[in-house]
Design a protein around this motif. Structure first.
Motif, short mmCIF file in Angstrom:
data_model
loop_
_atom_site.label_atom_id
_atom_site.label_comp_id
_atom_site.label_asym_id
_atom_site.label_seq_id
_atom_site.Cartn_x
_atom_site.Cartn_y
_atom_site.Cartn_z
N THR A 51 -6.75 13.34 -14.20
CA THR A 51 -5.61 13.31 -13.28
C THR A 51 -5.75 12.09 -12.39
O THR A 51 -6.82 11.83 -11.85
N ILE A 52 -4.65 11.34 -12.25
CA ILE A 52 -4.62 10.11 -11.46
C ILE A 52 -3.55 10.22 -10.40
O ILE A 52 -2.44 10.69 -10.67
N LYS A 53 -3.87 9.79 -9.18
CA LYS A 53 -2.88 9.73 -8.09
C LYS A 53 -2.64 8.27 -7.73
O LYS A 53 -3.58 7.49 -7.59
N PHE A 54 -1.36 7.92 -7.58
CA PHE A 54 -0.98 6.55 -7.27
C PHE A 54 -0.61 6.42 -5.80
O PHE A 54 -0.33 7.42 -5.12
N LEU A 55 -0.63 5.20 -5.30
CA LEU A 55 -0.33 4.88 -3.92
C LEU A 55 1.01 5.46 -3.46
O LEU A 55 1.14 5.90 -2.33
N ASN A 56 2.00 5.53 -4.35
CA ASN A 56 3.32 6.05 -3.97
C ASN A 56 3.39 7.57 -3.99
O ASN A 56 4.44 8.15 -3.79
N GLY A 57 2.25 8.24 -4.25
CA GLY A 57 2.18 9.70 -4.21
C GLY A 57 2.39 10.38 -5.54
O GLY A 57 2.16 11.58 -5.65
#
Length: 72
Positions: A51-57
């Motif tokens: 699972t990856i979370k990006f800066l934009n949420g």
């Protein structure tokens, strides 16, 4: 020769903050967090839910199959 083994089991997980320096490939741009969940271990192979979370949420999740075997 002994069979290789891995040191993880079903239910193990790791979570970490990500700080990429330099110019990352576009797919890695904005990645700030990752979590790896071990799903099932079969000998030296096991699937994980990455699972990856990006800066934009936004978040992305995919199943990767890992296989740690000894090279001959």
């Amino acid at each position: 020769m002994p069979r290789p083994s891995v040191g993880v089991k079903k239910g193990d997980w790791m979570e970490y903050a990500v700080n990429i320096t330099g110019t990352p490939p576009p797919v890695h741009k904005g990645v700030i967090w990752m979590k790896i969940d071990v799903l099932q271990v079969e000998d030296t192979a096991f699937p994980v839910n990455l699972t990856i979370k990006f800066l934009n949420g936004t978040m992305s999740s995919s199943i990767w199959r890992l296989n740690f075997h000894r090279r001959q």
